[in-house]
Write an enzyme that holds these catalytic residues in place. Structure first.
Site, short mmCIF file in Angstrom:
data_model
loop_
_atom_site.label_atom_id
_atom_site.label_comp_id
_atom_site.label_asym_id
_atom_site.label_seq_id
_atom_site.Cartn_x
_atom_site.Cartn_y
_atom_site.Cartn_z
N CYS A 110 54.38 13.30 20.03
CA CYS A 110 55.82 13.04 20.13
C CYS A 110 56.10 11.55 20.29
CB CYS A 110 56.45 13.88 21.23
SG CYS A 110 58.27 13.95 21.11
N HIS A 196 55.04 19.10 20.35
CA HIS A 196 54.41 19.09 21.67
C HIS A 196 53.41 20.24 21.80
CE1 HIS A 196 56.65 16.06 24.03
NE2 HIS A 196 57.68 16.36 23.28
N GLU A 198 51.20 20.59 23.94
CA GLU A 198 50.94 20.83 25.37
C GLU A 198 52.05 21.63 26.06
OE1 GLU A 198 53.60 17.17 25.65
OE2 GLU A 198 52.40 18.26 24.16
#
Length: 249
Positions: A110, A196, A198
């Site tokens: 990002c 993202h 994560e």
């Protein structure tokens, strides 16, 4: 690159307190993701082959000793990659330094993806297309299908800033209607994604609800994002691609 993979996670933001309490800072959130990916990678590789460290590059502005690492992961952030705050300029300078050498590899996520683009000399900034939020599909290129080892990709998004073009010599990994540069790859140098990997349902639900209360997302936008937040996403798939990239000779 051979294990153990010594990866320095550059924390470009601190999540809200409630997220830190549940999931940790970004160093821990990425540790959870990368260890899960490592244990699923096969070929005898496991989380024991990872040597992970984290550095606060915003407040403490600390960076790893380059001799002690093999790779850098630049995290996401609520900040703007195109701003000229002293810590952002320091991060861009550090990334430029990494791009000029050929041993340490870069992973960008990002904001980190945008910092890699900026350091490589291309324009980053606010997208006229607006926000991409929650689980959304990314249309993969042939190279993207090869890298991620599947024909399509779904990933959590939380951005309205983009990389506008590809640096010279960089391969395209994917695109979406609101963001044409969803992933960048340069063999032996870096791989980055706008999404993202994560993030999870709990993190994104909290952020969407918080930003709705702050007036960043209106109620309709928040509802649309929350309707998609529990959908399947390929965060671990992306993390496995990151690890394979680091293990490439």
């Amino acid at each position: 690159m051979k294990p153990p993979l010594r990866i320095a996670i550059l924390e470009c933001d601190t999540p809200p307190d409630d997220i830190v309490a549940r999931f940790g800072r970004y160093g821990k959130i990425f540790r959870t993701l990368l260890e899960t990916a490592a244990d699923g990678l096969g070929s005898g590789f496991s989380k024991n082959d990872l040597d992970l460290s984290a550095y606060d590059v915003v407040t403490e502005q600390k960076y790893p000793d380059l001799e002690s690492i093999d790779a850098v992961l630049i995290s996401g952030s609520k900040h703007n990659s195109f701003d000229n705050d002293p810590w952002i300029l320091k991060l861009v300078e550090f990334t430029e330094k990494l791009l000029k050498q050929d041993r340490i590899r870069i992973l960008g996520v990002c904001f980190g993806h945008q910092i890699v683009g900026r350091a490589a000399g291309v324009k980053v900034g606010r997208s006229e297309g607006g926000w991409e939020v929650s689980v959304l599909p990314v249309e993969l290129t042939e190279k993207g299908k090869e890298i991620f080892q599947q024909d399509s990709l779904s990933i959590h998004q939380m951005h309205r800033d983009v990389v506008f073009e590809y640096p010279e010599g960089v391969e395209k990994l994917g695109a979406s209607p609101r963001c044409l540069v969803q992933g960048m790859y340069k063999k032996g140098r870096f791989i980055s994604v706008q999404g993202h990997p994560e993030f999870n349902e709990g993190i994104v639900s909290y952020l969407v609800t918080m930003r709705n209360k702050q007036g960043i997302f209106n109620t309709e936008e928040a509802k649309d994002a929350l309707d998609r937040v529990g959908k399947h996403h390929d965060g671990v798939v992306v993390a496995k691609a990151f690890l394979r990239f680091l293990l490439e000779e």
